[in-house]
Write a protein that holds these residues in place. Sequence first.
Motif, mmCIF file in Angstrom:
data_model
loop_
_atom_site.group_PDB
_atom_site.id
_atom_site.type_symbol
_atom_site.label_atom_id
_atom_site.label_comp_id
_atom_site.label_asym_id
_atom_site.label_seq_id
_atom_site.Cartn_x
_atom_site.Cartn_y
_atom_site.Cartn_z
ATOM 1 N N VAL A 43 -3.273 6.824 5.364
ATOM 2 C CA VAL A 43 -2.383 6.102 4.462
ATOM 3 C C VAL A 43 -0.947 6.585 4.615
ATOM 4 C CG1 VAL A 43 -2.715 7.666 2.478
ATOM 5 C CG2 VAL A 43 -2.124 5.255 2.099
ATOM 6 N N HIS A 44 -0.760 7.868 4.945
ATOM 7 C CA HIS A 44 0.591 8.373 5.164
ATOM 8 C C HIS A 44 1.239 7.697 6.362
ATOM 9 C CE1 HIS A 44 3.993 11.046 5.114
ATOM 10 N NE2 HIS A 44 3.730 11.480 6.334
ATOM 11 N N PHE A 45 0.446 7.417 7.386
ATOM 12 C CA PHE A 45 0.965 6.699 8.554
ATOM 13 C C PHE A 45 1.499 5.330 8.152
ATOM 14 C CE2 PHE A 45 0.246 3.437 11.740
ATOM 15 C CZ PHE A 45 0.893 3.948 12.853
ATOM 16 N N ILE A 46 0.766 4.623 7.299
ATOM 17 C CA ILE A 46 1.184 3.304 6.846
ATOM 18 C C ILE A 46 2.512 3.396 6.098
ATOM 19 C CG2 ILE A 46 0.540 1.308 5.445
ATOM 20 C CD1 ILE A 46 -1.234 1.701 7.909
ATOM 21 N N GLU A 47 2.659 4.428 5.284
ATOM 22 C CA GLU A 47 3.887 4.596 4.504
ATOM 23 C C GLU A 47 5.098 4.801 5.398
ATOM 24 O OE1 GLU A 47 2.934 7.871 2.032
ATOM 25 O OE2 GLU A 47 1.731 6.702 0.606
ATOM 26 N N LEU A 48 4.914 5.420 6.549
ATOM 27 C CA LEU A 48 6.019 5.684 7.466
ATOM 28 C C LEU A 48 6.589 4.418 8.089
ATOM 29 C CD1 LEU A 48 4.718 8.865 9.340
ATOM 30 C CD2 LEU A 48 6.475 8.751 7.563
ATOM 31 N N ILE A 49 5.806 3.334 8.095
ATOM 32 C CA ILE A 49 6.281 2.089 8.697
ATOM 33 C C ILE A 49 7.470 1.528 7.924
ATOM 34 C CG2 ILE A 49 5.634 -0.302 9.233
ATOM 35 C CD1 ILE A 49 2.875 0.659 9.877
ATOM 36 N N GLY A 50 7.470 1.728 6.613
ATOM 37 C CA GLY A 50 8.648 1.358 5.824
ATOM 38 C C GLY A 50 8.585 -0.016 5.192
ATOM 39 N N ASP A 51 9.777 -0.549 4.896
ATOM 40 C CA ASP A 51 9.902 -1.787 4.122
ATOM 41 C C ASP A 51 9.359 -3.008 4.852
ATOM 42 O OD1 ASP A 51 11.076 -0.329 2.139
ATOM 43 O OD2 ASP A 51 13.132 -0.758 2.770
ATOM 44 N N LYS A 52 9.224 -2.926 6.150
ATOM 45 C CA LYS A 52 8.698 -4.068 6.908
ATOM 46 C C LYS A 52 7.215 -4.308 6.643
ATOM 47 C CE LYS A 52 11.044 -5.467 11.097
ATOM 48 N NZ LYS A 52 10.878 -5.581 12.554
ATOM 49 N N CYS A 53 6.556 -3.320 6.072
ATOM 50 C CA CYS A 53 5.105 -3.355 5.953
ATOM 51 C C CYS A 53 4.665 -3.772 4.552
ATOM 52 C CB CYS A 53 4.526 -1.987 6.290
ATOM 53 S SG CYS A 53 2.731 -1.902 6.166
ATOM 54 N N ILE A 54 3.690 -4.669 4.505
ATOM 55 C CA ILE A 54 2.970 -4.992 3.273
ATOM 56 C C ILE A 54 1.540 -4.498 3.459
ATOM 57 C CG2 ILE A 54 2.146 -6.829 1.765
ATOM 58 C CD1 ILE A 54 4.522 -8.507 2.705
ATOM 59 N N TYR A 55 1.132 -3.561 2.608
ATOM 60 C CA TYR A 55 -0.174 -2.911 2.774
ATOM 61 C C TYR A 55 -1.086 -3.288 1.622
ATOM 62 C CZ TYR A 55 -3.605 0.851 3.351
ATOM 63 O OH TYR A 55 -4.763 1.566 3.520
ATOM 64 N N ILE A 56 -2.286 -3.790 1.951
ATOM 65 C CA ILE A 56 -3.257 -4.220 0.955
ATOM 66 C C ILE A 56 -4.532 -3.410 1.151
ATOM 67 C CG2 ILE A 56 -4.577 -6.169 0.038
ATOM 68 C CD1 ILE A 56 -2.410 -7.939 1.550
ATOM 69 N N TYR A 57 -4.964 -2.753 0.085
ATOM 70 C CA TYR A 57 -6.159 -1.909 0.163
ATOM 71 C C TYR A 57 -6.957 -2.037 -1.128
ATOM 72 C CZ TYR A 57 -9.087 2.268 0.558
ATOM 73 O OH TYR A 57 -10.152 3.123 0.614
ATOM 74 N N ASN A 58 -8.235 -2.436 -1.003
ATOM 75 C CA ASN A 58 -9.083 -2.612 -2.173
ATOM 76 C C ASN A 58 -10.250 -1.629 -2.215
ATOM 77 O OD1 ASN A 58 -7.587 -4.806 -3.131
ATOM 78 N ND2 ASN A 58 -8.717 -6.256 -1.869
ATOM 79 N N SER A 59 -10.244 -0.648 -1.336
ATOM 80 C CA SER A 59 -11.308 0.364 -1.219
ATOM 81 C C SER A 59 -12.686 -0.264 -1.027
ATOM 82 C CB SER A 59 -11.327 1.299 -2.438
ATOM 83 O OG SER A 59 -11.729 0.616 -3.610
ATOM 84 N N SER A 60 -12.703 -1.432 -0.416
ATOM 85 C CA SER A 60 -13.973 -2.096 -0.099
ATOM 86 C C SER A 60 -13.743 -3.007 1.098
ATOM 87 C CB SER A 60 -14.486 -2.910 -1.285
ATOM 88 O OG SER A 60 -13.601 -3.969 -1.582
ATOM 89 N N ASN A 61 -14.821 -3.437 1.713
ATOM 90 C CA ASN A 61 -14.728 -4.329 2.865
ATOM 91 C C ASN A 61 -14.826 -5.774 2.384
ATOM 92 O OD1 ASN A 61 -14.800 -5.645 5.297
ATOM 93 N ND2 ASN A 61 -16.543 -4.522 6.121
ATOM 94 N N ASP A 62 -13.705 -6.469 2.374
ATOM 95 C CA ASP A 62 -13.662 -7.856 1.906
ATOM 96 C C ASP A 62 -13.928 -8.860 3.015
ATOM 97 O OD1 ASP A 62 -12.995 -7.089 -0.713
ATOM 98 O OD2 ASP A 62 -10.882 -6.915 -0.164
ATOM 99 N N GLY A 63 -14.040 -8.384 4.259
ATOM 100 C CA GLY A 63 -14.282 -9.286 5.370
ATOM 101 C C GLY A 63 -13.011 -9.875 5.942
ATOM 102 N N LEU A 64 -13.162 -10.558 7.046
ATOM 103 C CA LEU A 64 -12.023 -11.117 7.761
ATOM 104 C C LEU A 64 -11.436 -12.345 7.066
ATOM 105 C CD1 LEU A 64 -10.316 -10.908 10.355
ATOM 106 C CD2 LEU A 64 -11.989 -12.389 11.463
ATOM 107 N N CYS A 65 -12.289 -13.201 6.521
ATOM 108 C CA CYS A 65 -11.813 -14.470 5.960
ATOM 109 C C CYS A 65 -10.942 -14.260 4.734
ATOM 110 C CB CYS A 65 -13.003 -15.367 5.613
ATOM 111 S SG CYS A 65 -14.021 -15.787 7.041
#
Length: 272
Positions: A43-65
């Motif tokens: 998750v720290h790696f994701i934070e380093l990407i910066g403002d260009k990144c929108i990160y969505i995490y639900n702590s579960s596998n919601d699938g591709l669709c």
Amino acid sequence: MKFAVGITLYNPDHICLENIKKYLNSFDKVIIYDNSFNNEEYVHFIELIGDKCIYIYNSSNDGLCVAINTMLDICFDQNIDYLCTMDQDSVFNSDDIEIIKSYIIDNKNEENAIIAPYIRYSHIKDKVVPKNGVDFVPWVITSGSFLNVNLLVSCNIRYDENYFIDRCDLDFSKQIIDAGLKICRINSSFLYQSLGELNSKNYSEHSSIRHYYMFRNRFYYGKKYGQSGISILQTLKHVYLIIRYESDKKNKLHQLWIALNDYLSGKMGKRE
């Protein structure tokens, strides 16, 4: 014109995460939908990407669709014109990305719902190199596809979440073609894709749970589009390939019966 890339993650390794960095210079937004059960390691790696990144995490596998539908909604709300959907293990170089972006900018065809690259699979040696140019094709895989956000939203074309994973790209393409729209493949742009894991027989092997989705979703697709006869023949071929080439045959073949029972019971989406 604004472009975003949407990457669906599932327990990615370090190489997959490093590939994300390469997209920062090619796209206006990087949308990450993380289907991992635990993201503490990166998750720290994701934070380093910066403002260009929108990160969505639900702590579960919601699938591709669900992931792609969510990313499409985000792009529509943020006035992004095209969403490039990516698997975490695909390799899409910046030069190949720019070829498609340039085509889109120079050819504003209102009927093109998807503009996609030519796919090169790691386990298949192409016998025929495609000629430069454009082909209109009946379907493309999810990874590397540039989705025309406004066109798809206006036509109410979305990924069918009954699939969870597998065959959802075929269904999505079918919806597009049935709506009278086009799928455009740029033969001079290449995406490199792996498909399963190669075994000692040089065959691309899948896990038992993946075979479950392949079996079940084929029945669903066949019923949905009036192709049940074709689905039965494809299932017989599927069974033969497991017997002929794969390990853990008994368990994988057992998934056929579980998949059939779940399909007949109307159990779709994520397998609990």
